[in-house]
Write a protein that holds these residues in place. Sequence first.
Motif, PDB file in Angstrom:
ATOM      1  N   SER A  73      22.195  -8.569 -26.802  1.00 55.96           N
ATOM      2  CA  SER A  73      23.094  -9.142 -27.254  1.00 55.96           C
ATOM      3  C   SER A  73      23.523  -9.375 -28.550  1.00 55.96           C
ATOM      4  N   ARG A  77      26.148  -9.754 -31.388  1.00 57.15           N
ATOM      5  CA  ARG A  77      27.538 -10.977 -30.958  1.00 57.15           C
ATOM      6  C   ARG A  77      27.565 -11.462 -32.385  1.00 57.15           C
ATOM      7  N   GLY A 390      26.360 -17.596 -24.803  1.00 55.68           N
ATOM      8  CA  GLY A 390      27.004 -16.433 -23.860  1.00 55.68           C
ATOM      9  C   GLY A 390      27.592 -18.380 -22.863  1.00 55.68           C
ATOM     10  N   SER A 403      29.568 -15.527 -22.657  1.00 52.94           N
ATOM     11  CA  SER A 403      30.023 -14.082 -21.287  1.00 52.94           C
ATOM     12  C   SER A 403      28.748 -14.785 -19.614  1.00 52.94           C
ATOM     13  N   GLU A 406      25.740 -12.790 -20.187  1.00 54.82           N
ATOM     14  CA  GLU A 406      24.827 -13.319 -21.348  1.00 54.82           C
ATOM     15  C   GLU A 406      24.171 -14.843 -21.096  1.00 54.82           C
TER      16      GLU A 406
END
Length: 484
Positions: A73, A77, A390, A403, A406
Amino acid sequence: MSQAAVSDTDGKSPPAAKLPLFTLTAMVVGSMVGAGVFSLPGRFAEETGVAGALIAWAIAGTGMLMLAFVFQSLAVRRPDLDAGVYAYAKAGFGEYPGFFAAFGYWASTCVGNVTYWVLIMSTIGSVWPGLGDGDTALAVGLSSIGLWAFFWMIRRGVREATAINKVVTVAKLVPIVFFVVLALVYFRPSVFAGNFGGADYSGSLFSQVRGTMLATVFVFLGVEGASVYSRHAKRRSDVGRATVLGFLSVFAVFASVTIVSYGIMPMAEIAGLRQPSMAGVLEEAVGTWGRAFISIGLIVSVLGAYLAWTLMAAEVLFVAAKDDDMPRFLRRANAVDVPVPALLMTSLLTQVVLIATSFSDDAFNFALNLTSALSLIPYLLAAGFAVRVGARADPLTAGGRGSRRELVVGVVATLYTAFLLYAAGLKFVLVSFILYAPATALFVMARREQGRRLFSPGELVVLAVSVVGAVLGVVALAAGWISL
């Protein structure tokens, strides 16, 4: 003056070599499948039976999968960050913790590389007694020759080294898969049932599982391989895909090797095998040719892993230097995109630790455990950064918002890594500080080159903790409270 000479002296490097998904995945698999897998039967049998092994792999598999998702991730990201572990620690917690992550990851690879040479020499030592368990003067001398031969090969170029790694990665998996298949053919259910409960061990099931944790960390080191080499990816999304694909493939192999071994021999006998214990298990199943087969496979596997880890170690120093967190001389690369000064430092530290193993009571296990302990702080900081990404919106993050998925992944990965620090025990944490604290000299050198203040108030706190830990470690060694 040649192009190579110019590149080595002016601090500039040519465009990074671009690597496809298969090559990045091979880097992940190649860096994880090394010495550790061949020692798994003995390492697990020393601590626990089948039940404990199943629980340990469930914990390690879940925790490391979360770390793999973290690197997946973050690669998407935060595509602006290269060199994975180091870059994430710096972005999340500041320059000095980022420096510690870079140094700790680099040092862990150097110590890990030592285990490869020790295991190779120990393997050959079964037929050449002069090599002993890989820690005699002759073994250290031959290992040193191999170490510097790899230095000169890698110095020729990243493309050549990664091409060799792809071939070696495929070659190394053949004997390991063959071992699993043969172990299933000769599997004895009665022996497996006798090993199930771990009756030979007096400790609780929790303590048995805890005892396996550093071994699982060691074999999974390299899960961040594609992330560390992210500046070379053709497509940024390939970094995350390679990480997860590599992890799942290797996890299946590692768990299988461990569990099927319990069906060949009583665990007390497996625990007493000479390393590589996988060779002894196969010898019990099929005869002496089994040991020879695994021994040859081990040498191929370990040399491939050594190549991948050396590449990653040099890359971390190189990128840290480009970000002004390491001295400027480490940012130089030659005309074929190899950071030669960083590669040289990697080889030098590996050489020093290799010599030091001759003074250890158990060179292989000590180097293995220290490698795992050194890597935990970089992993913990990367997982902590994933929690921050996240949890909140950030204009630097692709998508610009937090998120929940995440966040959960980051929290689980952080808790898992914190548990690993507990499982490592005070001994290896203190020995790690003995390496971490003096390394601050490199950070000071970089700050002086930039004419900046050496430490902020917060960084002074981190420095104080590392120095106190190092002093305690030295005192503990001198007093005999802990030993190498």
